[in-house]
Design an enzyme around this catalytic site. Structure first.
Site, PDB file in Angstrom:
ATOM      1  CE1 TYR A 141      -4.585  -0.774   0.268  1.00 53.73           C
ATOM      2  CE2 TYR A 141      -3.408  -2.845   0.482  1.00 53.73           C
ATOM      3  CZ  TYR A 141      -4.569  -2.148   0.217  1.00 53.73           C
ATOM      4  OH  TYR A 141      -5.716  -2.834  -0.119  1.00 53.73           O
ATOM      5  N   GLY A 250     -10.064  -6.124  -3.984  1.00 57.70           N
ATOM      6  CA  GLY A 250      -8.707  -6.515  -4.374  1.00 57.70           C
ATOM      7  C   GLY A 250      -8.024  -7.370  -3.329  1.00 57.70           C
ATOM      8  CG  ASP A 251      -7.255  -5.809   0.428  1.00 56.05           C
ATOM      9  OD1 ASP A 251      -6.039  -5.720   0.218  1.00 56.05           O
ATOM     10  OD2 ASP A 251      -7.975  -4.827   0.663  1.00 56.05           O
ATOM     11  CB  SER A 252     -11.767 -10.447  -1.449  1.00 57.15           C
ATOM     12  OG  SER A 252     -12.406 -11.668  -1.710  1.00 57.15           O
ATOM     13  CB  SER A 255      -6.728 -13.235   0.751  1.00 57.56           C
ATOM     14  OG  SER A 255      -8.106 -13.112   0.479  1.00 57.56           O
TER      15      SER A 255
END
Length: 459
Positions: A141, A250-252, A255
């Site tokens: 980030y 995006g994080d989902s 991961s």
């Protein structure tokens, strides 16, 4: 399940959620009344939390501050069984604050602090965690952690021996280490055009420059495009599902992708599975549904819903403003048939919106037996949401939707005429605010059980 390591920058996400009923008299802006704070990890912290919720063993290598925000991150991540390896951050915790009402973000405030804030060197514990991981996600980030020399050396070494590594880049971050399994910029980060051909050309340029095995450019509701070599690009569309708050998608995606690669999936399989996971994540309410600190601990416990309440509340608010009635119905809808569609269409004509209260998978099993449902909760919700007569779908885990109805407070709750002569638990609930339960004629000859019996007879 896999042993995963997430390396990256943590933020604290803070949603201030209230209601809007008027505009300010001194400026043309909405007045958000009684905002309540909802907190959750952001950035690499959210990716780690999502992976842990899927049952993986997760270690998070991050730099956390010794302030209230850092303490909140430690608390919520530890509660999610995420093991934190903390490099220490010599600055305040970065915060992303969203002011929200009726499922919409009205304003965002970033309390970012300096991007060159100092943090400690990577401890031996972090390097050992990287060396022993089944899969690694670098969630960059732009705060500098992905450029820490010892971490980069360790990441380069494990990539060389074949450990799957997914890199989520940032415009202000470091370049991915050479040999990364998958690098995932979104279309804006990739500086690519809208068309698939433009995306494919740009993805190939990035793959060559980053020396990655694959580059996937995510396109929001349009899916994702993967390039792995000189062959054709692999375009994965999003499955049909209601689209709500995209924050955290995006994080989902990342991961899920690293977990799939760690389990032996190909790049194509990992991207396909990650697109599906991110789509379901957004359909379930996105990051706004990942509440780790309740706004009012003394309030009644929330209804267990896998489809977030915020989108349904937004529909209700719009309907009320038009002076129309809010209509709800409920059921398992395991195999959608003509009888279901007939009642749903008739129910929608009774008011200004129709919200379907959907029995979750666990609720359906309790009602129908261990062999049901035939379709997953998310698939059933996607089919219902695709009907023009359905405005929102909300899932519930209980035996009846009574507690969910108390949260929604509709004017009408619709059941089929086969319930005639019974006293329904929903009646007493709707009477609390002046609502009514209404029966509609049941379409005889149509039922999921009959369809299953016919399939068994023919099979």
């Amino acid at each position: 399940m896999s042993q995963l390591v997430v390396v990256g920058d943590c933020l604290l996400d803070r949603d201030l959620v209230g209601r809007v009923e008027r505009l300010s008299p001194d400026a043309p802006v909405p007045v958000v009344e009684d905002p309540q704070a909802q907190l959750r990890p952001g950035g690499a912290g959210l990716a780690a939390l999502l992976a842990a919720r899927e049952g993986h063993s997760v270690r998070l290598i991050a730099a956390l501050s010794r302030d209230a925000g850092g303490d909140e991150l430690r608390r919520t991540l530890s509660q999610a069984d995420v093991e934190i390896i903390d490099l220490g951050l010599a600055a305040a915790t970065p915060e992303k604050v969203r002011v929200r009402a009726a499922g919409q973000t009205l304003l965002r405030l970033d309390q970012a602090g300096p991007r060159d804030a100092r943090f400690g060197s990577a401890p031996a514990e972090s390097l050992a965690a990287i060396a022993s991981a089944d899969g690694i996600l670098v969630s960059d980030y732009g705060r500098g952690l992905s450029g820490e020399p010892a971490l980069r050396r360790a990441l380069t070494e494990v990539v060389a021996v074949g450990t799957p590594l997914v890199w989520d880049p940032h415009p202000h971050g470091s370049e991915p280490v050479p040999g990364a399994s998958l690098v995932k910029p979104n279309r804006r980060e990739a500086a690519a055009g809208q068309e698939a051909a433009d995306l494919a050309r740009r993805a190939r340029e990035l793959r060559k420059g980053w020396r990655a095995r694959g580059v996937v450019v995510t396109r929001g509701a349009a899916g994702a495009l993967l390039v792995t070599g000189d062959g054709p690009a692999y375009l994965v569309p999003t499955p049909p599902a209601p689209a709500h708050d995209p924050c955290g998608a995006g994080d989902s995606f990342c991961s899920s992708a690293v977990a799939l690669l760690a389990a032996g999936a190909s790049l194509e399989e990992a991207v396909r599975g990650a697109v599906t996971a991110a789509t379901h994540f957004v359909a379930a309410g996105g990051a706004a549904a990942v509440i780790t600190a309740p706004a009012n601990p003394s309030a009644a416990p929330p209804v267990s819903t896998s489809q977030g309440l915020a989108p349904a509340r937004a529909v209700i608010e719009r309907t009320r403003r038009r002076g129309e009635q809010v209509v709800t119905t409920g059921g398992c809808f395991d195999l959608l048939h003509a009888g279901h569609v007939s009642i749903l269409q008739a129910a929608r004509r009774l008011g200004g919106c129709l919200i379907v209260c959907l029995n979750s998978d666990s609720s359906t099993r309790a009602l129908k037996g261990p062999d049901r449902p035939l379709q997953s909760e998310l698939d059933r919700a996607a089919v219902l949401a695709a009907l023009s007569c359905v405005d929102a779908v909300v899932s519930f885990d209980e035996a009846t939707p009574v507690e969910l109805l108390r949260r929604l407070q509709p004017d009408l709750f619709i059941k089929g005429g086969d319930y005639a002569g019974r006293v329904l638990p929903e009646q007493a609930a709707l009477a609390e605010w002046g609502g009514e339960v209404v029966l509609l004629p049941f379409a005889h000859g149509h039922s999921t059980s009959q369809l299953l019996e016919e399939v068994r007879r023919l099979g």
